[in-house]
Design a protein around this motif. Structure first.
Motif, PDB file in Angstrom:
ATOM      1  N   GLY A  69      -0.488 -25.914  28.252  1.00  0.00           N
ATOM      2  CA  GLY A  69      -0.100 -26.243  26.889  1.00  0.00           C
ATOM      3  C   GLY A  69      -1.129 -25.757  25.888  1.00  0.00           C
ATOM      4  N   LYS A  70      -1.036 -26.272  24.681  1.00  0.00           N
ATOM      5  CA  LYS A  70      -1.986 -25.910  23.629  1.00  0.00           C
ATOM      6  C   LYS A  70      -3.189 -26.848  23.667  1.00  0.00           C
ATOM      7  N   MET A  71      -4.319 -26.302  23.273  1.00  0.00           N
ATOM      8  CA  MET A  71      -5.534 -27.094  23.208  1.00  0.00           C
ATOM      9  C   MET A  71      -6.352 -26.593  22.030  1.00  0.00           C
ATOM     10  N   SER A  72      -6.974 -27.515  21.307  1.00  0.00           N
ATOM     11  CA  SER A  72      -7.925 -27.113  20.279  1.00  0.00           C
ATOM     12  C   SER A  72      -9.236 -27.836  20.570  1.00  0.00           C
ATOM     13  N   ARG A  73     -10.311 -27.141  20.239  1.00  0.00           N
ATOM     14  CA  ARG A  73     -11.651 -27.674  20.451  1.00  0.00           C
ATOM     15  C   ARG A  73     -12.353 -27.593  19.106  1.00  0.00           C
ATOM     16  N   SER A  83     -26.376 -35.590  15.672  1.00  0.00           N
ATOM     17  CA  SER A  83     -25.448 -35.471  16.793  1.00  0.00           C
ATOM     18  C   SER A  83     -24.451 -34.358  16.527  1.00  0.00           C
ATOM     19  N   LEU A  84     -23.993 -33.747  17.608  1.00  0.00           N
ATOM     20  CA  LEU A  84     -22.916 -32.769  17.541  1.00  0.00           C
ATOM     21  C   LEU A  84     -21.733 -33.358  18.277  1.00  0.00           C
ATOM     22  N   TYR A  85     -20.566 -33.349  17.638  1.00  0.00           N
ATOM     23  CA  TYR A  85     -19.347 -33.855  18.259  1.00  0.00           C
ATOM     24  C   TYR A  85     -18.517 -32.670  18.742  1.00  0.00           C
ATOM     25  N   GLU A  86     -18.102 -32.737  19.995  1.00  0.00           N
ATOM     26  CA  GLU A  86     -17.137 -31.788  20.546  1.00  0.00           C
ATOM     27  C   GLU A  86     -15.874 -32.593  20.823  1.00  0.00           C
ATOM     28  N   THR A  87     -14.794 -32.245  20.142  1.00  0.00           N
ATOM     29  CA  THR A  87     -13.540 -32.981  20.286  1.00  0.00           C
ATOM     30  C   THR A  87     -12.478 -32.040  20.823  1.00  0.00           C
ATOM     31  N   LEU A  88     -11.814 -32.453  21.889  1.00  0.00           N
ATOM     32  CA  LEU A  88     -10.735 -31.678  22.494  1.00  0.00           C
ATOM     33  C   LEU A  88      -9.411 -32.378  22.221  1.00  0.00           C
TER      34      LEU A  88
END
Length: 138
Positions: A69-73, A83-88
Motif C-alpha cells: 500500500g501507500k506509506m509516508s514518512r 528531539s527528532l520525530y520520525e512518523t510513519l
C-alpha cells in the motif's frame, strides 16, 4: 515490515541540498531526494532512494509500504530542537484506518559524547528515545 517495527537505535543525518541522507546504526541508508528527479530502483535493501518534499520544516516522503500500500514518512524536529520525530503513516489497504508509528530520537547537544571521533554538528547522530516510541491506529 521488520525495519519499520524494530527501528534503529541511532540515525545519522546528512543534509546535502537537494538530498537528505539517513543512515542507521546497521549501515542501512535512505537517500531522500527533494528535487523531483527520476529515481533508480535499487536491488540492495541497504541503499534505497526515496522521493520526498519539504512541507515547511518537515521532510515528507511518499513510498510504497512493505505491504504494497501507500506509506509516508515524516521527519521533523521538536519545538525545542532536542528531539527528532520520525512518523510513519502506513495504509494497509484492508481498512480505512492507517497504521501510525512514531519514533523519537534524541539530538545530542554540543556537550554530549556520541562515541564518534568524527562527530560533526552538520551531520548529527540521533539516538532513539525508547520511552517515547509508540504505535497506534488513528
Amino acid at each position: 515490515m521488520q525495519p519499520l517495527i524494530h527501528p534503529s537505535d541511532s540515525l545519522s543525518i546528512e543534509l546535502q541540498n537537494p538530498e537528505v541522507d539517513v543512515t542507521d546504526d546497521q549501515s542501512h541508508q535512505l537517500i531522500f531526494y527533494t528535487d523531483g528527479r527520476k529515481l533508480q530502483k535499487s536491488k540492495d535493501n541497504n541503499h534505497q532512494q526515496v522521493a520526498a518534499h519539504w512541507d515547511g520544516s518537515r521532510l515528507v516522503s511518499d513510498e510504497k509500504s512493505p505491504l504494497g500500500g501507500k506509506m509516508s514518512r515524516t521527519f521533523e524536529l521538536s519545538q525545542d530542537g532536542r528531539s527528532l520525530y520520525e512518523t510513519l503513516h502506513i495504509d494497509n489497504g484492508r481498512s480505512d484506518t492507517p497504521l501510525v508509528i512514531r519514533y523519537v530520537y534524541d539530538v545530542p547537544g554540543s556537550n554530549v559524547q556520541t562515541g564518534r571521533e568524527d562527530s560533526d554538528p552538520n551531520r548529527p547522530v540521533l539516538k532513539k528515545n525508547p520511552q517515547e516510541s509508540s504505535s497506534s491506529p488513528q
